[in-house]
Structures are given as structure tokens and as C-alpha cells.
Design a protein around this motif. Structure first.
Motif, short mmCIF file in Angstrom:
data_model
loop_
_atom_site.label_atom_id
_atom_site.label_comp_id
_atom_site.label_asym_id
_atom_site.label_seq_id
_atom_site.Cartn_x
_atom_site.Cartn_y
_atom_site.Cartn_z
N ASP A 166 0.96 -1.05 0.07
CA ASP A 166 -0.02 -0.04 -0.07
C ASP A 166 0.69 1.13 0.12
O ASP A 166 0.39 2.14 -0.66
CB ASP A 166 -0.83 0.07 1.16
N ASP A 167 1.91 1.27 0.73
CA ASP A 167 2.88 2.45 0.63
C ASP A 167 3.52 2.65 -0.63
O ASP A 167 4.08 3.90 -0.82
CB ASP A 167 4.12 1.91 1.70
N ILE A 168 3.56 1.73 -1.61
CA ILE A 168 3.98 1.98 -2.95
C ILE A 168 2.88 1.59 -4.02
O ILE A 168 2.87 1.39 -5.13
CB ILE A 168 5.07 1.21 -3.41
N GLY A 169 1.64 2.25 -3.46
CA GLY A 169 0.58 2.12 -4.40
C GLY A 169 0.28 3.58 -5.28
O GLY A 169 1.18 4.10 -5.51
N LEU A 170 -1.20 3.69 -5.59
CA LEU A 170 -1.06 5.03 -6.38
C LEU A 170 -1.48 6.10 -5.27
O LEU A 170 -2.11 6.18 -4.50
CB LEU A 170 -2.56 4.78 -6.82
N LEU A 171 -0.52 6.86 -5.30
CA LEU A 171 -0.24 7.88 -4.07
C LEU A 171 -0.64 9.24 -4.60
O LEU A 171 -0.36 10.18 -3.71
CB LEU A 171 1.38 7.79 -3.67
N GLU A 172 -0.84 9.45 -5.84
CA GLU A 172 -1.30 10.71 -6.15
C GLU A 172 -2.49 10.58 -7.29
O GLU A 172 -2.69 9.73 -8.12
CB GLU A 172 -0.24 11.28 -7.03
N GLY A 173 -3.59 11.53 -7.25
CA GLY A 173 -4.61 11.53 -8.10
C GLY A 173 -5.73 10.72 -8.08
O GLY A 173 -6.65 10.73 -8.49
N GLY A 174 -5.69 10.05 -6.83
CA GLY A 174 -6.97 9.14 -6.34
C GLY A 174 -8.14 9.83 -6.17
O GLY A 174 -9.28 9.43 -6.49
N ALA A 175 -8.03 10.91 -5.40
CA ALA A 175 -9.48 11.66 -5.20
C ALA A 175 -10.03 12.30 -6.52
O ALA A 175 -11.38 12.00 -6.68
CB ALA A 175 -9.18 12.82 -4.29
N GLU A 176 -9.29 12.59 -7.43
CA GLU A 176 -9.91 13.20 -8.77
C GLU A 176 -10.20 12.14 -9.56
O GLU A 176 -11.28 12.19 -10.09
CB GLU A 176 -8.68 13.98 -9.47
N PHE A 177 -9.39 11.12 -9.47
CA PHE A 177 -9.92 9.65 -10.21
C PHE A 177 -11.33 9.26 -9.86
O PHE A 177 -12.25 8.96 -10.55
CB PHE A 177 -8.70 8.74 -10.07
N LYS A 178 -11.48 9.35 -8.54
CA LYS A 178 -12.94 8.96 -7.97
C LYS A 178 -14.01 9.39 -8.34
O LYS A 178 -14.93 9.26 -8.78
CB LYS A 178 -12.60 8.90 -6.34
N ALA A 179 -13.81 10.71 -8.27
CA ALA A 179 -14.89 11.90 -8.82
C ALA A 179 -15.12 11.61 -10.27
O ALA A 179 -16.19 11.60 -10.70
CB ALA A 179 -14.25 13.32 -8.53
N MET A 180 -14.06 11.37 -11.12
CA MET A 180 -14.44 11.16 -12.40
C MET A 180 -14.95 9.89 -12.69
O MET A 180 -16.24 9.80 -13.40
CB MET A 180 -13.21 11.19 -13.45
N ILE A 181 -14.78 8.79 -12.18
CA ILE A 181 -15.73 7.51 -12.02
C ILE A 181 -16.94 7.69 -11.61
O ILE A 181 -17.94 7.11 -12.25
CB ILE A 181 -14.83 6.54 -11.04
N GLU A 182 -17.12 8.24 -10.57
CA GLU A 182 -18.41 8.75 -9.93
C GLU A 182 -19.36 9.54 -11.03
O GLU A 182 -20.52 9.28 -11.33
CB GLU A 182 -18.64 9.44 -8.69
N GLU A 183 -18.75 10.41 -11.49
CA GLU A 183 -19.39 11.24 -12.54
C GLU A 183 -19.82 10.52 -13.83
O GLU A 183 -21.02 10.90 -14.22
CB GLU A 183 -18.69 12.40 -12.92
N HIS A 184 -19.04 9.59 -14.21
CA HIS A 184 -19.41 8.76 -15.45
C HIS A 184 -20.38 7.90 -15.20
O HIS A 184 -21.45 7.73 -16.23
CB HIS A 184 -18.07 8.20 -15.84
N GLY A 185 -20.35 7.03 -14.14
CA GLY A 185 -21.65 6.38 -13.68
C GLY A 185 -21.83 5.23 -14.32
O GLY A 185 -22.44 4.27 -14.19
N LYS A 186 -20.96 4.81 -15.38
CA LYS A 186 -21.06 3.36 -16.22
C LYS A 186 -19.64 2.45 -16.09
O LYS A 186 -19.35 1.93 -16.93
CB LYS A 186 -21.73 3.64 -17.64
N ILE A 187 -18.71 2.72 -15.11
CA ILE A 187 -17.68 2.03 -15.16
C ILE A 187 -17.75 0.74 -14.58
O ILE A 187 -18.52 0.72 -13.33
CB ILE A 187 -16.36 2.79 -14.37
N GLU A 188 -17.75 -0.30 -15.34
CA GLU A 188 -18.02 -1.56 -14.88
C GLU A 188 -17.16 -2.27 -13.81
O GLU A 188 -17.39 -3.02 -13.16
CB GLU A 188 -18.07 -2.55 -16.11
N ALA A 189 -15.85 -2.09 -13.96
CA ALA A 189 -14.72 -2.66 -13.13
C ALA A 189 -13.43 -1.87 -13.45
O ALA A 189 -13.15 -1.21 -14.55
CB ALA A 189 -14.62 -4.05 -13.45
#
Length: 259
Positions: A166-189
Motif C-alpha cells: 500500500d505504501d507504494i500504491g497509487l499515491l497521487e490523483g486518487g481523489a480526482e480519479f474517484k470523482a471522475m468515475i462517480e461522474e461517468h457512472g458506467k464504469i463496470e470494473a
């Protein structure tokens, strides 16, 4: 639609052994044989990073040659052990390059749109979605508004309890990424690699499937103060079935060695 996901092969040439004991070259050959013998041929192979261990042209040329022989379309994104330039040179039919030089891709040739995200920071083990990659993703999702889509990437956007990873996971941009997925609404996986284990989670309400390595695994040690440890657990990959009615159903499949 049937998708084969392969990841973290860490392929080495010339019979070299990773960490002195893991024969990743042989493991890759067994993987190719297993894929060739599937009773139902996948429509697509998604390669979620760490294709090679040393990121040499020789490694990628061998990987490309073996994959092309399967006669199945392949889309690949880099992992933290990969380098973009030799991937572009040796895998031009499997990667796409953005105007900013990242290996992100979008494939709309299926009813399910396929989006590949380049999360690497070359020379570092952790992942990032910088402003340029986020801008590319935002435009891509805008273009795909209302269309079901699947995202594949190397670094998972979730925490797993494997603290060292986890310490070498996705450390930048996660919040923005989450918002985009929620806005799109049809990401299957969201399909990921990096962790060398089969792990399931959710991110922005979307299923996350982390595929185990097609070579070697990382020990499942949930103590917070332990470094990660490579272990000789069986090589595996994943098969994902998608249809509009049921979404994504995922299977973890062992790599079968020839008898």
C-alpha cells in the motif's frame, strides 16, 4: 465478452532467475501455453503491467512475439518495472501514446469500452495520476458518456492491508480519479496488478479486481511492520466475463504446466 487479464510476469531473458530463484522466463512460456489451450478463446488480453523485469528491448520483443502468436488482440499498460520507450518500440500494436507521452489507451471496438491508464513514475515503485493523465482521462470519459467502460491499470486505487505494498500504491490523483468515475457512472470494473495476489475491493462504488502474478506471488502478511516477501505460490491469471445484464464476473485461473 471474455477478457484474459495477465500481469506481473517480470520476464527475464537468457534463463536468468529473479531474486536468484524465480524462473520468470519459464513461467511466461507456461502462461502462453495455458492461454493457447483455453477452451473458449478470449476476445481480448489486458496486460496490467510489469511485463519485464529489466525493461529491455529484448524482453519486450520476446513478450510481443509470443503474444502475437496467440492471435488475440492485446492492450498493455506499464508497471513500475517497465519503461515506456522500449515498450513503444517493441509493442506498438499493444500500447498507445498520449500527446504527453503516457501509455494510456482507449479501445471502443467492443460494446464495452476499454480504457488503459499509465500510472507509473519511471524509476519509482509507487504510482501516480498526474494532472496531464487526469486531463486525458477526463476527456476520454466525457467522450464515452453513457457508454459502459472498463479501466485497467497497474497500481490499484485501493488500500489492501498489505502495508508495504500500500505504501507504494497509487499515491497521487486518487481523489480526482474517484470523482471522475462517480461522474461517468458506467464504469463496470477496474482491473489492476502490482500486488501479486488475488484481491477484491471497491473504489467509488466500482468493483476492483487485482490479479495475481502469472509468475510468483507476494506473501499475504497483514502485519503493519513487515516488508513484502516474494513467495513461490502458483502462477495465476484472471478471466473476466462481461455482458450488459450482469456486468463483470471474474475467475482466478491457475497457469497449467504441461504434463
Amino acid at each position: 465478452m471474455l477478457i484474459a487479464q495477465i500481469t506481473d510476469t517480470h520476464f527475464l531473458t537468457n534463463n536468468q532467475k529473479l531474486a536468484g530463484k524465480f524462473d520468470t522466463g519459464s513461467a511466461f512460456e507456461h502462461l502462453i501455453e495455458s492461454l493457447a489451450k483455453l477452451t473458449v478463446k478470449p476476445d481480448l488480453i489486458l496486460y496490467t503491467g510489469d511485463l519485464g523485469e529489466d525493461a529491455t528491448h529484448e524482453e519486450y520483443a520476446h513478450i510481443a512475439r509470443e503474444l502475437r502468436a496467440l492471435n488475440i488482440p492485446v492492450r498493455a499498460v506499464p508497471g513500475n518495472h517497465d519503461k515506456r520507450a522500449p515498450m513503444i518500440d517493441e509493442l506498438p500494436d499493444m500500447v498507445s501514446v498520449t500527446k504527453d507521452g503516457h501509455l494510456c489507451c482507449v479501445d471502443t471496438s467492443f460494446d464495452l469500452a476499454i480504457i488503459g491508464l499509465d500510472t507509473i513514475v519511471e524509476g519509482k515503485p509507487h504510482g501516480a495520476l498526474c494532472a496531464k493523465r487526469l486531463a486525458w482521462l477526463k476527456q476520454t470519459l466525457t467522450d464515452l458518456k453513457g457508454i459502459p467502460a472498463l479501466i485497467f491499470m497497474h497500481h490499484p486505487p485501493i488500500t489492501t492491508g498489505l502495508r508495504a505494498m500500500d505504501d507504494i500504491g497509487l499515491l497521487e490523483g486518487g481523489a480526482e480519479f474517484k470523482a471522475m468515475i462517480e461522474e461517468h457512472g458506467k464504469i463496470e470494473a477496474i482491473l489492476c496488478g502490482h500486488l501479486h495476489r488475488s484481491i477484491q475491493g471497491t473504489f467509488a462504488g466500482v468493483p476492483v479486481r487485482v490479479s495475481p502474478s502469472a509468475s510468483h506471488q507476494i506473501e499475504c502478511d497483514l502485519r503493519v511492520d513487515q516488508p513484502y516477501k516474494l513467495v513461490a505460490e502458483p502462477a495465476q491469471y484472471m478471466l473476466h466475463i462481461w455482458n450488459p445484464e450482469n456486468g463483470v464476473t471474474s475467475h482466478t485461473v491457475p497457469v497449467k504446466h504441461p504434463v
